[in-house]
Design a protein around this motif. Structure first.
Motif, PDB file in Angstrom:
ATOM      1  N   TRP A  82     -53.020  -9.463 -57.394  1.00 34.53           N
ATOM      2  CA  TRP A  82     -52.517 -10.050 -58.706  1.00 34.53           C
ATOM      3  C   TRP A  82     -51.039 -10.643 -58.991  1.00 34.53           C
ATOM      4  O   TRP A  82     -50.492 -10.822 -59.939  1.00 34.53           O
ATOM      5  CB  TRP A  82     -52.660  -9.149 -59.709  1.00 34.53           C
ATOM      6  CG  TRP A  82     -54.257  -8.838 -60.082  1.00 34.53           C
ATOM      7  CD1 TRP A  82     -55.091  -7.877 -59.593  1.00 34.53           C
ATOM      8  CD2 TRP A  82     -55.117  -9.602 -60.771  1.00 34.53           C
ATOM      9  NE1 TRP A  82     -56.461  -7.917 -59.917  1.00 34.53           N
ATOM     10  CE2 TRP A  82     -56.414  -9.013 -60.916  1.00 34.53           C
ATOM     11  CE3 TRP A  82     -55.017 -10.601 -61.524  1.00 34.53           C
ATOM     12  CZ2 TRP A  82     -57.410  -9.511 -61.260  1.00 34.53           C
ATOM     13  CZ3 TRP A  82     -56.170 -11.169 -62.459  1.00 34.53           C
ATOM     14  CH2 TRP A  82     -57.175 -10.658 -62.215  1.00 34.53           C
ATOM     15  N   ASP A  83     -50.346 -10.836 -57.892  1.00 36.89           N
ATOM     16  CA  ASP A  83     -49.253 -11.576 -57.920  1.00 36.89           C
ATOM     17  C   ASP A  83     -47.896 -10.649 -58.096  1.00 36.89           C
ATOM     18  O   ASP A  83     -46.957 -11.181 -58.889  1.00 36.89           O
ATOM     19  CB  ASP A  83     -49.295 -12.820 -58.583  1.00 36.89           C
ATOM     20  CG  ASP A  83     -50.394 -13.846 -57.942  1.00 36.89           C
ATOM     21  OD1 ASP A  83     -50.211 -14.159 -56.892  1.00 36.89           O
ATOM     22  OD2 ASP A  83     -50.881 -14.419 -58.822  1.00 36.89           O
ATOM     23  N   TYR A  84     -48.127  -9.362 -58.217  1.00 35.22           N
ATOM     24  CA  TYR A  84     -47.191  -8.463 -58.462  1.00 35.22           C
ATOM     25  C   TYR A  84     -46.295  -8.182 -57.198  1.00 35.22           C
ATOM     26  O   TYR A  84     -46.907  -8.345 -56.115  1.00 35.22           O
ATOM     27  CB  TYR A  84     -47.640  -7.228 -59.015  1.00 35.22           C
ATOM     28  CG  TYR A  84     -47.820  -7.269 -60.441  1.00 35.22           C
ATOM     29  CD1 TYR A  84     -46.886  -7.150 -61.436  1.00 35.22           C
ATOM     30  CD2 TYR A  84     -49.321  -7.774 -60.741  1.00 35.22           C
ATOM     31  CE1 TYR A  84     -47.430  -7.310 -62.868  1.00 35.22           C
ATOM     32  CE2 TYR A  84     -49.576  -8.088 -62.205  1.00 35.22           C
ATOM     33  CZ  TYR A  84     -48.687  -7.752 -63.167  1.00 35.22           C
ATOM     34  OH  TYR A  84     -48.859  -7.832 -64.505  1.00 35.22           O
ATOM     35  N   ARG A  85     -45.017  -8.061 -57.343  1.00 33.42           N
ATOM     36  CA  ARG A  85     -44.150  -7.636 -56.028  1.00 33.42           C
ATOM     37  C   ARG A  85     -43.376  -6.405 -56.325  1.00 33.42           C
ATOM     38  O   ARG A  85     -43.133  -6.111 -57.768  1.00 33.42           O
ATOM     39  CB  ARG A  85     -43.236  -8.562 -55.599  1.00 33.42           C
ATOM     40  CG  ARG A  85     -42.244  -9.147 -56.735  1.00 33.42           C
ATOM     41  CD  ARG A  85     -41.548 -10.339 -56.039  1.00 33.42           C
ATOM     42  NE  ARG A  85     -40.722 -10.721 -57.061  1.00 33.42           N
ATOM     43  CZ  ARG A  85     -40.873 -11.664 -58.365  1.00 33.42           C
ATOM     44  NH1 ARG A  85     -42.120 -11.844 -58.325  1.00 33.42           N
ATOM     45  NH2 ARG A  85     -40.047 -11.937 -59.009  1.00 33.42           N
TER      46      ARG A  85
ATOM     47  N   LYS B 212     -52.012 -11.497 -67.890  1.00 28.33           N
ATOM     48  CA  LYS B 212     -52.847 -12.181 -67.160  1.00 28.33           C
ATOM     49  C   LYS B 212     -53.945 -12.880 -67.694  1.00 28.33           C
ATOM     50  O   LYS B 212     -54.549 -13.982 -67.205  1.00 28.33           O
ATOM     51  CB  LYS B 212     -53.263 -11.540 -65.881  1.00 28.33           C
ATOM     52  CG  LYS B 212     -52.369 -11.095 -64.931  1.00 28.33           C
ATOM     53  CD  LYS B 212     -51.591 -11.998 -64.215  1.00 28.33           C
ATOM     54  CE  LYS B 212     -50.794 -11.517 -63.131  1.00 28.33           C
ATOM     55  NZ  LYS B 212     -49.834 -12.507 -62.276  1.00 28.33           N
TER      56      LYS B 212
ATOM     57  N   THR C  33     -43.744  -9.736 -61.975  1.00 27.39           N
ATOM     58  CA  THR C  33     -44.575 -10.741 -61.717  1.00 27.39           C
ATOM     59  C   THR C  33     -43.712 -11.861 -62.477  1.00 27.39           C
ATOM     60  O   THR C  33     -43.167 -11.648 -63.499  1.00 27.39           O
ATOM     61  CB  THR C  33     -46.179 -10.712 -61.814  1.00 27.39           C
ATOM     62  OG1 THR C  33     -46.792 -11.943 -61.529  1.00 27.39           O
ATOM     63  CG2 THR C  33     -46.279 -10.610 -63.609  1.00 27.39           C
ATOM     64  N   ASP C  34     -44.156 -13.081 -61.788  1.00 31.37           N
ATOM     65  CA  ASP C  34     -43.475 -14.223 -62.677  1.00 31.37           C
ATOM     66  C   ASP C  34     -44.590 -15.251 -63.144  1.00 31.37           C
ATOM     67  O   ASP C  34     -44.403 -16.167 -63.644  1.00 31.37           O
ATOM     68  CB  ASP C  34     -42.708 -15.029 -61.812  1.00 31.37           C
ATOM     69  CG  ASP C  34     -41.326 -14.361 -61.714  1.00 31.37           C
ATOM     70  OD1 ASP C  34     -41.065 -13.363 -62.408  1.00 31.37           O
ATOM     71  OD2 ASP C  34     -40.794 -14.242 -60.390  1.00 31.37           O
TER      72      ASP C  34
ATOM     73  N   LYS D 272     -42.691 -13.721 -66.896  1.00 32.56           N
ATOM     74  CA  LYS D 272     -42.003 -12.659 -66.145  1.00 32.56           C
ATOM     75  C   LYS D 272     -42.433 -11.392 -67.014  1.00 32.56           C
ATOM     76  O   LYS D 272     -42.505 -11.170 -68.014  1.00 32.56           O
ATOM     77  CB  LYS D 272     -40.620 -12.753 -66.160  1.00 32.56           C
ATOM     78  CG  LYS D 272     -40.012 -11.525 -65.723  1.00 32.56           C
ATOM     79  CD  LYS D 272     -38.522 -11.873 -65.609  1.00 32.56           C
ATOM     80  CE  LYS D 272     -37.947 -11.162 -64.413  1.00 32.56           C
ATOM     81  NZ  LYS D 272     -36.397 -11.217 -64.032  1.00 32.56           N
TER      82      LYS D 272
ATOM     83  N   THR E 298     -50.355  -5.623 -56.081  1.00 30.51           N
ATOM     84  CA  THR E 298     -49.567  -6.545 -55.143  1.00 30.51           C
ATOM     85  C   THR E 298     -50.241  -7.575 -54.364  1.00 30.51           C
ATOM     86  O   THR E 298     -49.863  -8.436 -54.100  1.00 30.51           O
ATOM     87  CB  THR E 298     -48.618  -5.762 -54.162  1.00 30.51           C
ATOM     88  OG1 THR E 298     -49.249  -4.989 -53.588  1.00 30.51           O
ATOM     89  CG2 THR E 298     -47.506  -5.049 -55.078  1.00 30.51           C
TER      90      THR E 298
END
Length: 80
Positions: A20-23, A68, A36-37, A41, A17
């Protein structure tokens, strides 16, 4: 690179999170779903176990690396 044997699910969630742009989208029991988008997605589920099994960790890292378009070792960089 050798995979860490004492990495917890919570540590991996925090790393993905923050870097690496995960939520985190929800949690059911001891499993967290991340999304992630970027670049498209993807959802992954991470168990919040005190120490992730090597096979589980390897599968998660492979899925993230493939999505990624990076090497698995790069995802582990800065984890500890």
């Amino acid at each position: 690179m050798k995979l860490p044997r004492d990495l917890s699910g919570a540590q991996l969630v925090q790393h993905l999170t923050s870097r690496w742009d995960y939520r985190k989208i929800h949690q059911v029991g001891s499993h967290v779903t991340l999304e992630t988008d970027i670049p498209s997605k993807q959802r992954i589920v991470i168990p919040l176990h005190p120490a992730l099994r090597i096979g589980t960790l390897s599968a998660i890292l492979t899925a993230v690396a493939r999505h990624k378009s990076v090497e698995r070792e790069r995802i582990l960089t800065g984890l500890r």
